[in-house]
Scaffold this motif. Structure first.
Motif, PDB file in Angstrom:
ATOM      1  N   LEU A   1       0.870  -1.180   0.000  1.00  0.00           N
ATOM      2  CA  LEU A   1       0.000   0.000   0.000  1.00  0.00           C
ATOM      3  C   LEU A   1       0.903   1.224   0.000  1.00  0.00           C
TER       4      LEU A   1
ATOM      5  N   GLY B   1       2.596   3.851  -3.318  1.00  0.00           N
ATOM      6  CA  GLY B   1       3.548   3.757  -4.439  1.00  0.00           C
ATOM      7  C   GLY B   1       4.386   5.011  -4.558  1.00  0.00           C
ATOM      8  N   GLY B   2       4.766   5.630  -3.398  1.00  0.00           N
ATOM      9  CA  GLY B   2       5.771   6.702  -3.418  1.00  0.00           C
ATOM     10  C   GLY B   2       7.134   6.069  -3.729  1.00  0.00           C
TER      11      GLY B   2
ATOM     12  N   ILE C   1      12.654  18.001  -3.779  1.00  0.00           N
ATOM     13  CA  ILE C   1      13.980  17.565  -4.217  1.00  0.00           C
ATOM     14  C   ILE C   1      14.596  16.706  -3.118  1.00  0.00           C
TER      15      ILE C   1
ATOM     16  N   GLY D   1       8.580  22.722   7.064  1.00  0.00           N
ATOM     17  CA  GLY D   1       9.637  22.803   6.052  1.00  0.00           C
ATOM     18  C   GLY D   1       9.044  23.505   4.843  1.00  0.00           C
TER      19      GLY D   1
ATOM     20  N   VAL E   1      15.088  24.267   1.407  1.00  0.00           N
ATOM     21  CA  VAL E   1      14.242  23.744   2.487  1.00  0.00           C
ATOM     22  C   VAL E   1      14.516  24.671   3.662  1.00  0.00           C
TER      23      VAL E   1
ATOM     24  N   LEU F   1       6.656  19.413  10.186  1.00  0.00           N
ATOM     25  CA  LEU F   1       7.802  18.564  10.533  1.00  0.00           C
ATOM     26  C   LEU F   1       7.562  17.888  11.879  1.00  0.00           C
TER      27      LEU F   1
ATOM     28  N   GLY G   1      18.591  15.778   5.206  1.00  0.00           N
ATOM     29  CA  GLY G   1      18.143  15.222   3.928  1.00  0.00           C
ATOM     30  C   GLY G   1      18.180  13.702   3.900  1.00  0.00           C
ATOM     31  N   GLN G   2      17.723  13.048   4.968  1.00  0.00           N
ATOM     32  CA  GLN G   2      17.915  11.599   5.055  1.00  0.00           C
ATOM     33  C   GLN G   2      16.624  10.778   5.035  1.00  0.00           C
TER      34      GLN G   2
ATOM     35  N   ASN H   1      16.324   8.439   2.111  1.00  0.00           N
ATOM     36  CA  ASN H   1      17.499   7.547   2.177  1.00  0.00           C
ATOM     37  C   ASN H   1      17.270   6.434   3.193  1.00  0.00           C
TER      38      ASN H   1
END
Ligand SMILES: Cc1cc2nc3c(=O)[nH]c(=O)nc-3n(C[C@H](O)[C@H](O)[C@H](O)COP(=O)(O)OP(=O)(O)OC[C@H]3O[C@@H](n4cnc5c(N)ncnc54)[C@H](O)[C@@H]3O)c2cc1C
Length: 382
Positions: free
Chosen positions: A10, A12-13, A53, A183, A221, A264, A292-293, A296
């Motif tokens: 569930l 689909g990002g 981004i 943000g 950001v 945030l 920026g993680q 990731n």
């Protein structure tokens, strides 16, 4: 009649789409459900720049490249980082002449289009129908779609984002700590070339990042307690405010998009697994974006889970899910706590001596090559 898949995902990002692709390629039958189907028309997407981004670490770039979905166009390598504190503290990371890079900036929707193209080619079944129910027993998980159809699978994967519906349905409680910041993101053209340098300022409890993009542009950001001071500005005033906060390092700015604000929140679910269910990506954790993680960490979840599930006959077996939970706990908590600690260190405006301490700390690390290299390697996912 119940239809069967190995896995139902569930969301689909970026994280759910990567999971679907990896599982399908390892021979599993996957159903991917998302309320909306993203565009896969790369030519149309290339007409403008997405303001969402991501800084993708080299480790995750290699992972995406191995899947054949790394966008070789419209990405910007970052070779230098310049981080400035609020009273003279400064730390710089530079890959020098090594030809390497710290990370790459890519657009959400452009990377997502590559992933969706690949997963459709790989034969992942997709559907945009709403999911209205879920249940599980020892052997299977079941979801019910809006048209009444029931779908069974060995494993249900929740990649449905920070507000995860699936997590809620499974009764998994979440510790949520709001930062009372939003943000704010927007894109700008710059007067001076950025030369692949990312900038970050910690000022008066706020954090502003300039993230370099191709074509002499940046994405920002800005973590702020008062987002409306930015989102309500017209394009010219917004550009002037962002350029002033960024000490005019890239000269004048020209707004290339509207400013959008996201709340945030640090989220830590009490578990990332339940019977025949696993959470990945923002459904499993959210983190302050100052390093920026977020995505990731999500790609880290995918690689960990895929390595456990690919050779398994029963991919929803409890011992596999507990291994996933255990293996991801430390990297996720370490990143959440590092970002949280850094945010709070610079947010505190009252404790005497703290501004001196944090800025001296930055300068100290800046002059300690070994520590700096360790930090750089950590940020690169090495
Ligand atoms: C301001 C800001 C800047 C950031 N910058 C960075 C950065 O530089 N680097 C980085 O790594 N991360 C960054 N992040 C974090 C990053 O955006 C997230 O970690 C990442 O996008 C999470 O991906 P995801 O696929 O888990 O979730 P999402 O992208 O939220 O995707 C969830 C998907 O699930 C679908 N969905 C939700 N509910 C349902 C439902 N009930 N039924 C069907 N579908 C559903 C949605 O439509 C969506 O497609 C940033 C975040 C913020 C707020």
């Amino acid at each position: 009649m119940t239809q069967q898949y190995d896995a139902v995902i569930l969301g689909g990002g970026l994280v759910g789409a990567a999971m679907a692709l990896v599982l399908q390629r390892s021979g599993k039958q996957v159903l991917l459900l998302d309320k909306q189907r993203p565009s896969t028309d790369l030519a149309a997407l290339a007409q403008s720049w997405d303001a969402r981004i991501f800084a993708i670490s080299p480790a995750n770039q290699a992972f995406l490249d191995s899947l054949g979905v790394w966008p070789h166009q419209r990405n910007q390598p970052v070779r230098r980082m310049d981080v400035r504190g609020d009273s003279g503290g400064r730390i710089e990371f530079d890959v020098g002449d090594s030809g390497g890079y710290l990370n790459h900036m890519v657009e959400n929707r452009y990377l997502l289009a590559h992933l969706w193209q690949a997963l459709l080619e790989a034969g992942v079944v997709t559907d945009t129908q709403e999911v209205v129910g879920m249940r599980s027993d020892v052997f299977h998980a079941y979801i019910t779609l809006a048209d009444g159809a029931e779908i069974g699978s060995q494993l249900l994967i929740g990649a449905d984002g920070a507000q995860s519906w699936l997590r809620h349905q499974a009764g998994i409680a979440v510790a949520a700590q709001p930062y009372h910041h939003h943000g704010v993101v927007a894109n700008f053209a710059t007067e001076k070339p950025h030369q692949g340098c990312a900038y970050q300022w910690f000022k008066q409890g706020e954090v502003l990042a300039y993230l370099p993009l191709p074509e002499q542009q940046i994405s920002i950001v800005w973590s702020t307690a008062t987002p409306e001071k930015l989102t309500q500005l017209d394009a010219e005033a917004l550009a002037a405010t962002v350029a002033a906060q960024g000490e005019q390092v890239l000269g004048e700015l020209n707004a290339r998009s509207r400013a959008f604000a996201f709340e945030l929140v640090l989220r830590q679910p009490q578990s990332t697994i339940a019977q025949r269910l696993v959470l990945i990506g923002d459904a499993a954790h959210t983190v302050h974006p100052l390093a920026g993680q977020g995505v990731n960490l999500g790609f880290g979840d995918v690689q960990c889970l895929a390595a456990l599930l690919a050779p398994a006959a029963d991919i929803g077996a409890w011992h596999l899910l507990t291994q996933y939970r255990q293996q991801r706990l430390l990297p996720v908590r370490t990143m959440q706590q590092s970002c949280d600690g850094l945010f709070k260190l610079f947010a505190d405006k009252h404790m005497p001596g703290l501004p001196w301490l944090r800025n001296t700390g930055l300068n100290l690390v800046n002059h300690t090559p070994l520590l700096k290299t360790q930090l750089m390697r950590h940020a690169m996912g090495l």
